[in-house]
Design a protein around this motif. Structure first.
Motif, short mmCIF file in Angstrom:
data_model
loop_
_atom_site.label_atom_id
_atom_site.label_comp_id
_atom_site.label_asym_id
_atom_site.label_seq_id
_atom_site.Cartn_x
_atom_site.Cartn_y
_atom_site.Cartn_z
N SER A 1 1.16 -1.11 -0.06
CA SER A 1 -0.08 0.14 0.15
C SER A 1 0.99 1.25 0.10
CB SER A 1 -0.65 -0.19 1.67
OG SER A 1 -1.70 1.32 1.34
N THR A 2 0.50 2.13 -0.93
CA THR A 2 2.02 3.20 -1.29
C THR A 2 1.19 3.93 -0.01
OG1 THR A 2 -0.28 4.06 -2.25
CG2 THR A 2 1.47 3.38 -3.28
N GLN B 1 -0.84 -2.15 -6.56
CA GLN B 1 -1.11 -2.62 -4.78
C GLN B 1 -1.73 -3.65 -4.32
OE1 GLN B 1 -1.69 1.56 -2.48
NE2 GLN B 1 -3.34 0.95 -4.05
N ARG C 1 -5.41 0.24 0.19
CA ARG C 1 -6.94 -0.18 1.65
C ARG C 1 -7.38 1.93 1.62
NH1 ARG C 1 -5.31 2.57 5.93
NH2 ARG C 1 -2.99 2.91 5.24
N GLY C 2 -9.46 1.12 1.52
CA GLY C 2 -10.01 2.37 1.85
C GLY C 2 -10.38 2.58 2.60
N ARG C 3 -11.66 3.00 1.79
CA ARG C 3 -12.57 4.73 3.78
C ARG C 3 -12.55 3.30 4.07
NH1 ARG C 3 -16.18 7.51 2.55
NH2 ARG C 3 -16.04 8.25 4.74
N LYS D 1 -18.44 5.49 -9.15
CA LYS D 1 -16.64 6.50 -8.77
C LYS D 1 -16.23 6.71 -9.75
CE LYS D 1 -14.72 5.65 -4.65
NZ LYS D 1 -14.55 5.67 -2.84
N ILE E 1 -4.74 8.60 -2.54
CA ILE E 1 -5.99 8.67 -3.43
C ILE E 1 -5.37 7.80 -5.03
CG2 ILE E 1 -4.48 10.50 -5.29
CD1 ILE E 1 -6.83 11.26 -6.81
#
Ligand code: BTN
Length: 245
Positions: free
Chosen positions: A13-14, A37, A41-43, A108, A130
């Protein structure tokens, strides 16, 4: 800020590498980008898909002199920069979904993960991550996600260079961040609202429905419930209600 882009072939993950570097004292402006990646990871603890060479996955280190309470506004700032980057590629209108998703035609196209480190009462750094769907086709997404997503490729019918897209995003952010440094975060809610997809629409959050009224000076969403109560929402998932009436 002096933006510097560090491109990696493959990272878990960056976001995690950028955070590690920030903890080691890296100056603001470093953007860690990965062509793939494996643990994006997302929100809300969700995972974020980044297949090799298809999408923009980038995390930018910022060290703003703002109060910790305003840190969330920087995520909104990043979503404005992402919307501008999308429009620079000939898409007529990119809209925003609270707090910082970017939509094209209601689907999205980009999401922002904003993570802050606060020491005492001071904002130490913010990592703005992002994820933008650039060259992916619908078949790159799960069947569950397919009805809700789009990409620059799907919207324009052509492929886009990831590095150039990253530089465009960084330029947009640089402009907005310069403004934050000279006049504070006060302009962000107004800029954000101008692109809001759902103002005045019926929303639902954890079973509560209401009408989207406005976004306040701290970026919180104000939703008027059916009983007339004004709910101030600072986290979680808020979706447009279908049908609207
Ligand atoms: C969202 O859930 O909408 C936010 C997604 C953010 C994904 C990006 S991809 C680059 C950076 N690294 C991560 O692991 N996540 C963010």
């Amino acid at each position: 800020m002096n933006p510097r882009l560090a491109i990696h072939q493959r990272l878990a993950s960056t976001q995690d590498l950028a955070r590690e570097l920030a903890l080691q004292g890296e100056a603001e402006g470093l953007a860690v980008m990965a062509l793939e990646q494996t643990g994006g990871r997302g929100r809300g603890g969700r995972s974020w898909l980044s297949p090799p060479g298809k999408n923009l996955a980038l995390s930018l280190i910022l060290r703003p002199s703002i109060s910790p309470g305003d840190a969330g506004l920087l995520g909104m700032m990043a979503s404005i920069a992402a919307a501008e980057t999308v429009e620079e590629r000939g898409i007529p209108r990119a809209e925003l979904k609270w707090p910082n998703d970017v939509l094209v035609g209601g689907r999205k196209i980009a999401g922002i993960l904003s993570e802050a480190r606060i020491s005492g009462n001071v904002l130490d750094f913010v990592i703005l991550g992002i994820g933008m769907n650039v060259n992916s086709d619908l078949s790159d997404f799960s069947t569950e996600l397919q009805p809700t997503v789009t990409s620059l490729f799907i919207a324009t019918g052509r492929q886009w260079n990831l590095e150039k897209t990253a530089h465009s995003f960084l330029h947009r952010i640089e402009d907005l961040y310069q403004r934050v440094n000279s006049q504070g975060c006060g302009f962000i809610p107004e800029f954000w609202t101008a692109r809001w997809a759902h103002q005045g629409q019926k929303l639902t959050r954890e079973g509560v429905t209401g009408t989207a009224e406005r976004v306040d000076a701290n970026g919180a969403l104000l939703m008027r419930t059916a009983e007339g109560r004004l709910m101030r929402i600072t986290s979680g998932e808020v979706n447009a209600l279908f049908p609207q009436s």
